[in-house]
Design a protein around this motif. Structure first.
Motif, mmCIF file in Angstrom:
data_model
loop_
_atom_site.group_PDB
_atom_site.id
_atom_site.type_symbol
_atom_site.label_atom_id
_atom_site.label_comp_id
_atom_site.label_asym_id
_atom_site.label_seq_id
_atom_site.Cartn_x
_atom_site.Cartn_y
_atom_site.Cartn_z
ATOM 1 N N GLY A 52 81.595 9.217 12.413
ATOM 2 C CA GLY A 52 81.110 8.162 11.522
ATOM 3 C C GLY A 52 80.952 6.837 12.253
ATOM 4 O O GLY A 52 79.960 6.118 12.089
ATOM 5 N N LEU A 53 81.956 6.543 13.088
ATOM 6 C CA LEU A 53 81.920 5.291 13.853
ATOM 7 C C LEU A 53 80.697 5.261 14.764
ATOM 8 O O LEU A 53 80.026 4.233 14.905
ATOM 9 C CB LEU A 53 83.202 5.163 14.682
ATOM 10 C CG LEU A 53 83.413 3.850 15.415
ATOM 11 C CD1 LEU A 53 83.471 2.699 14.427
ATOM 12 C CD2 LEU A 53 84.705 3.916 16.231
ATOM 13 N N TYR A 55 77.815 6.804 14.320
ATOM 14 C CA TYR A 55 76.657 6.520 13.473
ATOM 15 C C TYR A 55 76.559 5.041 13.165
ATOM 16 O O TYR A 55 75.515 4.421 13.284
ATOM 17 C CB TYR A 55 76.803 7.252 12.131
ATOM 18 C CG TYR A 55 76.130 8.590 12.107
ATOM 19 C CD1 TYR A 55 76.818 9.722 11.693
ATOM 20 C CD2 TYR A 55 74.792 8.722 12.467
ATOM 21 C CE1 TYR A 55 76.207 10.948 11.670
ATOM 22 C CE2 TYR A 55 74.185 9.953 12.450
ATOM 23 C CZ TYR A 55 74.890 11.063 12.051
ATOM 24 O OH TYR A 55 74.283 12.281 12.026
ATOM 25 N N TYR A 56 77.693 4.481 12.755
ATOM 26 C CA TYR A 56 77.729 3.082 12.334
ATOM 27 C C TYR A 56 77.302 2.160 13.466
ATOM 28 O O TYR A 56 76.598 1.169 13.244
ATOM 29 C CB TYR A 56 79.140 2.748 11.861
ATOM 30 C CG TYR A 56 79.276 1.401 11.216
ATOM 31 C CD1 TYR A 56 80.011 0.380 11.815
ATOM 32 C CD2 TYR A 56 78.645 1.134 9.997
ATOM 33 C CE1 TYR A 56 80.128 -0.854 11.218
ATOM 34 C CE2 TYR A 56 78.768 -0.108 9.392
ATOM 35 C CZ TYR A 56 79.505 -1.093 10.000
ATOM 36 O OH TYR A 56 79.622 -2.318 9.413
ATOM 37 N N PHE A 105 82.460 5.165 7.125
ATOM 38 C CA PHE A 105 81.492 4.659 8.100
ATOM 39 C C PHE A 105 80.078 5.168 7.803
ATOM 40 O O PHE A 105 79.098 4.440 7.890
ATOM 41 C CB PHE A 105 81.889 5.054 9.517
ATOM 42 C CG PHE A 105 82.921 4.153 10.130
ATOM 43 C CD1 PHE A 105 84.072 4.679 10.685
ATOM 44 C CD2 PHE A 105 82.733 2.782 10.159
ATOM 45 C CE1 PHE A 105 85.028 3.856 11.250
ATOM 46 C CE2 PHE A 105 83.690 1.947 10.725
ATOM 47 C CZ PHE A 105 84.845 2.489 11.272
ATOM 48 N N VAL A 106 80.006 6.445 7.466
ATOM 49 C CA VAL A 106 78.691 7.022 7.176
ATOM 50 C C VAL A 106 78.078 6.341 5.951
ATOM 51 O O VAL A 106 76.897 6.018 5.908
ATOM 52 C CB VAL A 106 78.809 8.545 6.961
ATOM 53 C CG1 VAL A 106 77.542 9.101 6.352
ATOM 54 C CG2 VAL A 106 79.101 9.231 8.285
ATOM 55 N N LEU A 108 78.633 3.363 4.949
ATOM 56 C CA LEU A 108 78.269 1.985 5.271
ATOM 57 C C LEU A 108 77.037 1.886 6.171
ATOM 58 O O LEU A 108 76.498 0.803 6.373
ATOM 59 C CB LEU A 108 79.433 1.282 5.968
ATOM 60 C CG LEU A 108 80.672 1.000 5.109
ATOM 61 C CD1 LEU A 108 81.801 0.460 5.976
ATOM 62 C CD2 LEU A 108 80.349 0.013 3.997
ATOM 63 N N THR A 109 76.616 3.028 6.714
ATOM 64 C CA THR A 109 75.465 2.994 7.614
ATOM 65 C C THR A 109 74.182 3.060 6.808
ATOM 66 O O THR A 109 73.994 3.992 6.030
ATOM 67 C CB THR A 109 75.500 4.176 8.595
ATOM 68 O OG1 THR A 109 76.784 4.227 9.207
ATOM 69 C CG2 THR A 109 74.433 4.046 9.652
#
Lengths: 278, 254
Positions: A52-53, A55-56, A105-106, A108-109
Motif C-alpha cells: 500500500g505504501l 502505491y501511495y 494507503f490504497v 488514500l491513493t
C-alpha cells in the motif's frame, strides 16, 4: 504446449518460480527447524502495508514492500529480544496492523488500485520484467548471506544458548535471519500472494524434513519440491483455467498430506508389529 | 600454588527482587576437580551462567587470567531441539565455532581432527553419522560433553551432568572425567551429594552464599549453613570420606 515458452510472460513466470523456490527452499528450512512459522506469517501479512505504501508513494509496490517488510522484521526481532513473553500477541498485532495499513494507503491513493488482487493472491503470469530483476537480486543476496554464515546460522538455529556461550553474535544473527525471511516473503508475493506466502515458505521444507537429516540436504530437497509444486501448479492452472497461486498451494498441500500419510502408515505398521510381538 | 585461571570476585545476582547469589568469591585453578553442591534453587546454575558470560552480575566481576583460553560447558538441560536435522559429528564439531574468528567461518582439518578425538574420548565414534534424535539419553549426554571438549577448554563446567543418566554410565562418566583432569580443570555442579566422585580436590556448598574450606572436605557447618538444617548423609556409589573424623568416636562412621 511447449510453444508457450516462446512467450516472455511465461518465461518470466518460470524464472519467478525458480527464484522463489530457491529462496523458500533455503529460508523455509530455517523457518521450519527453528519454528518461526508464526513470526513469518506476521511478517508476510505486514508486507501488505508495504504494498500500500508503495502505491501511495507512486513507486513499485514490491519495492515498497521490500523496505517495509525488512523494517517490520527488524522491529519484531528487536521486540523478541526485549519482550519475548509477549511475542505471540505482538505477532497477531503486526499481522493485522500491516494489513490495515495497506488498506488505508490504497484507499488514500487517488485513482484505481490495480493489481491489488494479484498482490494478495499472486499472479505469477503477470510478473513484470522489473520484478523479475528484483527477485534475482534478492535471491542472490539470500544465497550469498546463507553461504557466508552457514555454520553460524546452524549454531544459532540449533542451540542458541550454546551459540552465545561460544561468543557468536546471537542477536545480530537472529535479526539477519529475520531480514532474510522478509526478503523471501517479498519474493513469494508475486508467486502465491501475501495470503498464501506462509504455505509455500513452509510446506516444501516440512516435506523435505521427513526425508533428510542435514540442513543443506533439507534445503536442496525443499528447493526442488518448491520448484516442482510451482511448475505443476502453473501447468494445472493453465489447463484448468484457475488462479495459479491457489493451485500451487493446493498441489503443495496435497503432497504434504500424502507424505504424512505414507509416514503415518509406516509408523502405524511399525507400531502394529511391536504389538504383535515381532 | 599456581595462578588461578578464573577469579569470581564478589559477585551478586538479583533476579526479580530475589538475591540469587550473594558476595560469591571463588577461584578456579588449573588442577582443580571442584565440586559445587547445594540445594536446588541455590544459585548453582546461575553461578555457571555468570562465569560463562551468559548473565551479567549486578555487582562484582569474573576475571580470566593469562592461562585461560576457553571454557567448555555441559548444560543441565538439553537446550536444543531434539528434532533438528543434525548428525552427532556436526553437533560435536560445532563446539569449534568459538575458536574460529575469521569470516567466513569454515571448519579446517584441525577442527575435524579435534572432533574425531572428542568422539573417541567419549566413546561415541561409531555414532558419529547418526541423527541426534536417534540417540539414547546417555549417548546424547556424551555427545554434549564431546561438544564441550572439542574447543580444547582449560576449564570444563558441568551442570548436573548425571541427572539423565543411569548408574553404570555414571561410573563410566566419572572415569572419563578422571582422564580429562590431566588436561583441564573441572568444575562440577550438582545437588546430589551422594555422587561426588572420590578424586575431587575441592568442595564448596552454594546456597546463595558460597561456603567452602577450600579443601575436599564437607564439614557439617558448611552443610548446615547451605542447607539450613542438619543433614543426614548417606554415602552410596563410590565410598569416599568427605566428612572429617569425629573426635572421640570409633572408626565406624561411613
Amino acid at each position: 504446449m511447449l510453444e508457450v515458452l516462446g512467450f516472455e510472460f511465461f518465461r518470466n513466470a518460470l524464472l519467478a518460480g525458480v527464484f522463489a523456490s530457491i529462496a523458500c527452499g533455503i529460508i523455509g528450512t530455517y523457518v521450519v527447524v527453528r519454528r518461526m512459522v508464526s513470526v513469518s506469517g506476521g511478517i508476510s501479512h505486514a508486507a501488505f502495508g508495504g504494498v500500500g505504501l508503495g502505491y501511495y508513494l507512486g513507486i513499485d509496490p514490491l519495492l515498497g514492500a521490500t523496505v517495509f517488510t525488512v523494517a517490520t522484521a527488524l522491529g519484531m526481532g528487536v521486540l523478541e529480544i526485549r519482550a519475548r513473553q509477549q511475542m505471540d500477541t505482538i505477532i497477531g498485532a503486526v499481522w493485522a496492523a500491516g494489513m490495515a495499513l495497506g488498506i488505508l494507503f490504497v484507499y488514500l491513493t487517488p485513482g484505481f488500485a490495480p493489481d491489488l488482487f494479484s498482490y494478495l493472491f499472486g499472479n505469477i503470469l503477470l510478473v513484470p520484467r522489473g520484478d523479475i530483476l528484483l527477485m534475482a537480486v534478492l535471491v542472490a543476496i539470500i544465497v550469498a548471506i546463507v553461504g557466508l554464515f552457514y555454520l553460524e546460522f546452524q549454531a544459532v538455529t540449533f542451540d542458541p544458548d550454546y551459540a552465545r556461550v561460544m561468543n557468536l553474535p546471537l542477536e545480530r544473527l537472529s535479526l539477519l535471519l529475520l531480514v532474510l525471511v522478509a526478503l523471501t516473503v517479498v519474493m513469494l508475493i508475486r508467486v502465491v500472494g501475501i495470503i498464501l506466502v506462509i504455505a509455500l515458505l513452509t510446506i516444501p521444507a516440512a516435506i523435505s524434513r521427513l526425508y533428510t537429516g542435514r540442513v543443506w540436504s533439507m534445503m536442496l530437497l525443499a528447493t526442488g519440491l518448491g520448484a516442482l509444486f510451482t511448475l505443476i501448479g502453473i501447468g494445472l492452472s493453465y489447463v484448468l483455467n484457475v488462479p495459479s497461486g491457489a493451485t500451487i498451494i493446493l498441489v503443495s498441500t496435497a503432497a504434504y498430506a500424502a507424505a504424512l500419510g505414507i509416514r503415518g502408515g509406516r509408523s502405524v505398521r511399525l507400531w502394529r508389529d511391536t504389538q504383535n510381538g515381532e | 600454588m599456581s595462578e588461578p585461571l578464573i577469579e569470581v570476585r564478589d559477585v551478586w545476582v538479583t533476579m526479580r527482587g530475589h538475591t540469587v547469589l550473594e558476595a560469591v568469591n571463588l577461584s578456579i585453578y588449573p588442577d582443580d576437580f571442584f565440586a559445587i553442591i547445594g540445594p536446588n534453587g541455590g544459585g548453582k546454575t546461575t553461578l555457571l551462567r555468570v562465569i560463562l558470560g551468559l548473565l551479567r552480575p549486578c555487582r562484582g566481576e569474573v576475571r580470566f587470567r593469562g592461562g585461560m583460553s576457553s571454557l567448555g560447558y555441559v548444560p543441565q538441560f538439553r537446550t536444543f531441539d531434539f528434532d533438528y536435522p543434525i548428525t552427532v559429528r556436526e553437533m560435536v564439531i560445532s563446539g569449534r565455532l568459538g575458536r574460529i574468528s575469521r569470516l567466513p567461518r569454515r571448519y579446517g582439518s584441525l577442527d575435524r581432527e579435534r572432533a574425531d578425538e572428542a568422539l573417541e574420548t567419549m566413546g561415541i565414534s561409531d555414532l558419529a553419522d547418526r541423527q541426534i534424535r536417534d540417540l539414547s539419553g546417555g549417548e546424547q549426554q556424551r555427545a554434549i560433553i564431546a561438544r564441550a571438549l572439542v574447543g580444547e577448554p582449560n576449564v570444563l563446567l558441568l551442570d548436573e551432568p548425571t541427572v539423565y543418566v543411569d548408574t553404570p554410565t555414571t561410573l563410566q562418566f566419572y572415569e572419563i572425567l578422571d582422564q580429562l583432569r590431566e588436561r583441564m580443570a573441572i568444575v562440577l555442579v550438582t545437588h546430589d551429594i551422594g555422587v561426588i566422585p572420590d578424586r575431587i580436590t575441592r568442595v564448596a556448598c552454594l546456597n546463595r552464599r558460597l561456603y567452602t574450606h577450600d579443601s575436599a572436605e564437607i564439614t557439617p557447618d558448611m552443610l548446615e549453613a547451605a542447607y539450613h538444617c542438619p543433614v543426614d548423609l548417606i554415602a552410596h556409589g563410590v565410598p569416599h570420606r568427605v566428612f572429617p573424623d569425629h573426635a572421640g568416636e570409633g572408626g565406624e562412621d561411613a
